[in-house]
Design a protein around this motif. Structure first.
Motif, PDB file in Angstrom:
ATOM      1  N   MET A 153      -0.252   1.400   7.154  1.00  0.00           N
ATOM      2  CA  MET A 153       0.950   1.911   7.832  1.00  0.00           C
ATOM      3  C   MET A 153       2.105   0.946   7.625  1.00  0.00           C
ATOM      4  O   MET A 153       1.897  -0.271   7.623  1.00  0.00           O
ATOM      5  CB  MET A 153       0.718   2.012   9.336  1.00  0.00           C
TER       6      MET A 153
ATOM      7  N   THR B 158       4.671  -1.582  11.293  1.00  0.00           N
ATOM      8  CA  THR B 158       3.616  -1.542  12.295  1.00  0.00           C
ATOM      9  C   THR B 158       3.234  -2.955  12.704  1.00  0.00           C
ATOM     10  O   THR B 158       3.538  -3.913  11.994  1.00  0.00           O
ATOM     11  CB  THR B 158       2.393  -0.807  11.704  1.00  0.00           C
TER      12      THR B 158
ATOM     13  N   HIS C 272       4.120  -4.074   6.615  1.00  0.00           N
ATOM     14  CA  HIS C 272       3.025  -3.098   6.702  1.00  0.00           C
ATOM     15  C   HIS C 272       1.702  -3.782   6.983  1.00  0.00           C
ATOM     16  O   HIS C 272       1.586  -5.004   6.880  1.00  0.00           O
ATOM     17  CB  HIS C 272       2.951  -2.259   5.425  1.00  0.00           C
TER      18      HIS C 272
ATOM     19  N   GLU D 280       4.716   5.420   4.239  1.00  0.00           N
ATOM     20  CA  GLU D 280       4.600   4.966   5.635  1.00  0.00           C
ATOM     21  C   GLU D 280       3.216   5.096   6.261  1.00  0.00           C
ATOM     22  O   GLU D 280       2.761   4.191   6.926  1.00  0.00           O
ATOM     23  CB  GLU D 280       5.646   5.632   6.552  1.00  0.00           C
ATOM     24  N   LYS D 281       2.568   6.272   6.123  1.00  0.00           N
ATOM     25  CA  LYS D 281       1.233   6.401   6.735  1.00  0.00           C
ATOM     26  C   LYS D 281       0.271   6.980   5.708  1.00  0.00           C
ATOM     27  O   LYS D 281       0.355   8.165   5.366  1.00  0.00           O
ATOM     28  CB  LYS D 281       1.282   7.325   7.946  1.00  0.00           C
TER      29      LYS D 281
ATOM     30  N   GLY E  83      -2.859  -2.667   7.663  1.00  0.00           N
ATOM     31  CA  GLY E  83      -3.849  -1.591   7.614  1.00  0.00           C
ATOM     32  C   GLY E  83      -5.229  -2.082   7.964  1.00  0.00           C
ATOM     33  O   GLY E  83      -5.411  -3.190   8.486  1.00  0.00           O
TER      34      GLY E  83
ATOM     35  N   LYS F 205      -1.524  13.028  13.007  1.00  0.00           N
ATOM     36  CA  LYS F 205      -0.627  11.911  13.291  1.00  0.00           C
ATOM     37  C   LYS F 205       0.260  11.600  12.081  1.00  0.00           C
ATOM     38  O   LYS F 205       0.734  10.467  11.919  1.00  0.00           O
ATOM     39  CB  LYS F 205      -1.443  10.684  13.691  1.00  0.00           C
TER      40      LYS F 205
ATOM     41  N   PHE G 230      -0.407  11.247   8.901  1.00  0.00           N
ATOM     42  CA  PHE G 230      -0.908  10.472   7.766  1.00  0.00           C
ATOM     43  C   PHE G 230      -1.095  11.402   6.577  1.00  0.00           C
ATOM     44  O   PHE G 230      -1.340  12.594   6.734  1.00  0.00           O
ATOM     45  CB  PHE G 230      -2.269   9.848   8.101  1.00  0.00           C
TER      46      PHE G 230
ATOM     47  N   LEU H 286      -6.118  12.102  11.710  1.00  0.00           N
ATOM     48  CA  LEU H 286      -5.025  11.371  11.050  1.00  0.00           C
ATOM     49  C   LEU H 286      -3.959  12.316  10.518  1.00  0.00           C
ATOM     50  O   LEU H 286      -2.766  11.992  10.525  1.00  0.00           O
ATOM     51  CB  LEU H 286      -5.586  10.475   9.944  1.00  0.00           C
TER      52      LEU H 286
END
Ligand code: ASP
Length: 473
Positions: free
Chosen positions: A245, A248, A413, A216-217, A415, A164, A166, A161
């Protein structure tokens, strides 16, 4: 001389030549001691492995001490590490091709006879005694491996993560009661007598607030606490991989998490076979009709420990009737409805037909993750609370902070959260999540080693302004 760990013996320079030996200092626990008349053999164990020690009678002082040591004593040894002749090497053990000819032994600590065998896998020992002496139970090879493999899984997740973009963000443990469907554990406030914190059932609200904060992440390896009645394989506190996130869609979250899980299985458990990739996506209604459960076990051979059958279950109803005839949410009150049901929610019509954006991930008959796209528009979120029967005042008191945050430009958002204990237990073929948690509680939520929960002193109670009701009888 500096201590080395047992596994380092393999890397010493004599590796190249069978003749040479090397003086080493190692320390650890006596695993087994075998007395062969004059020769004494000790298997010495540390965190990295086991090696055989040989104590010759000619090493008088060392031999005398070796005669007294018993399993689980902690000793330090100096001696000559050498390769064993090929025909004597023990192929079952990583360091079976080496031994250490002991020159000097020091006893660092003696040990009482343990209440159970440590050299076995431990399934044969009663759980109460294993949990009471958990620090000894954890010495066994199976549990050492489980806890280390759990860490490898956590590390894989963190690395994956982080790559990416996060950010792992810790959220509070002392917080406010959240409506996740279970009972809260509460903590009394000393400074504001009569008021209580709640321990988080999940970081749900904080992670959504972090989306409103522009991160955001987000992810977190998070502790969650739910005060549920005894259930054999549940823990009052458990670990989630929690994620959220912004900007998304449902499929983005499902695809990302699917890739994460597949990557983790391939790297950590290459012997496991995933039945179907991409994971099938099954509507709730269909699954219920076909399997009679929303957690179907889709393995072809249920006795095969290496088969992993994942599926996503989607299109859950948002609401269901509670036993008082009102509506309750099936998963998460913060979920958004599927797009085509938005209007129904806003009008509060045909509530039982509204489908949520919820997705659950099921593995071999266990629900291992669940999440949804959220209601980021305050007026829509408010409708959910109204359907759940909250008055305006209650909505303001309990969820005012969420509604308010969403009034300042909260992004769309969504998750998900994974039950990490369960995933690790399934991957390790363990029957219970307690086998992959370092310090688990019993089925009735007690910590037998620490003796918790326990009473607190009158002084502590007075400070908190708490009086304990005595049993009437
Ligand atoms: N907070 C939810 C749970 O703990 C998961 C989620 O929707 O992210 O089940």
């Amino acid at each position: 001389m500096k201590r080395i760990q047992i596994r380092e013996i393999k890397g010493l320079s004599f590796e190249a030549s069978a003749e040479k030996e090397e003086i080493v200092k190692i320390s650890g626990w006596v695993d087994v001691r075998r007395d062969h008349g004059k020769l004494i053999f000790i298997d010495l164990r540390d965190a990295t492995g086991k090696v055989q020690l040989v104590v010759l009678p000619s090493e008088k002082e060392a031999h005398q001490i070796a005669d007294t040591v018993r399993p689980e004593w902690v000793i330090e040894v100096e001696g000559e590490a050498k390769r064993r002749p090929d025909n004597m090497a023990n192929a079952d053990s990583e360091l079976g091709g080496f031994e250490v000819l002991v020159k000097k032994i020091s006893v660092l600590n003696e040990a009482k006879t343990p209440p159970f065998e440590i050299g076995t896998d431990g399934y044969e020992v009663g759980e109460e005694v294993r949990l009471k002496y958990r620090y000894l139970d954890l010495r066994r090879e199976r549990l050492q491996k489980n806890i280390r493999d759990r860490y490898r899984a956590l590390k894989f997740i963190r690395d994956y993560l982080t790559d990416k973009d996060f950010v792992e963000i810790e959220t509070p443990i002392l917080t406010k009661s959240t409506p996740e469907g279970a009972r809260d554990f509460v903590v009394p406030s000393r400074t504001q007598k009569g008021k209580f914190y709640a321990l988080p059932q999940s970081p749900q609200q904080y992670k959504q607030l972090l989306m409103a904060s522009g991160f955001e992440k987000y992810f977190q390896i998070a502790k969650c606490m739910r005060d549920e009645d005894t259930r054999s394989d549940r823990q009052p506190e458990f670990t989630q991989l929690d994620m959220e996130m912004a900007f998304t869609e449902k499929e983005d979250i499902m695809n990302l998490n699917e890739a994460l899980i597949i990557g983790m299985v391939k790297e950590l458990m290459p012997e496991k076979k995933i039945k179907e990739i991409p994971f099938p996506r099954l509507p709730f209604k269909e699954v219920m009709e076909k399997y009679g459960t929303d957690r179907p076990d889709l393995r072809e051979d249920k006795n095969d420990p290496n088969e992993l059958a994942f599926c996503w279950v989607v299109d859950f109803p948002f609401f269901e009737k509670n036993d008082k005839g009102g509506w309750t949410f099936t998963h998460n009150p913060f979920s958004a409805p599927a797009k085509e049901y938005e209007e129904m929610l806003m009008k509060k019509e045909n509530v039982g037909e509204i489908i949520a954006t919820q997705y659950d991930l099921v593995l071999n008959g266990f629900e291992i993750a669940g999440g949804s796209i959220r209601n980021h528009r305050p007026e829509a979120l408010k409708k959910v609370f109204e359907i759940l029967g909250f008055s305006d005042e209650e909505i303001g008191k309990n969820f005012g902070h969420m509604l308010s945050a969403f009034e300042y430009g909260a992004p769309p958002h969504g998750g998900i959260a994974f039950g990490l204990d369960r995933i690790v237990a399934i991957l390790k073929n363990e029957p219970s999540i307690r086998e992959v948690i370092a310090f688990p509680k019993t089925g009735d939520s007690r910590d037998l080693m620490m003796d918790a929960p326990s009473e607190i002193s009158q002084e502590q109670l007075d400070e908190l302004g708490i009086e304990i009701k005595k049993n009437k009888d």
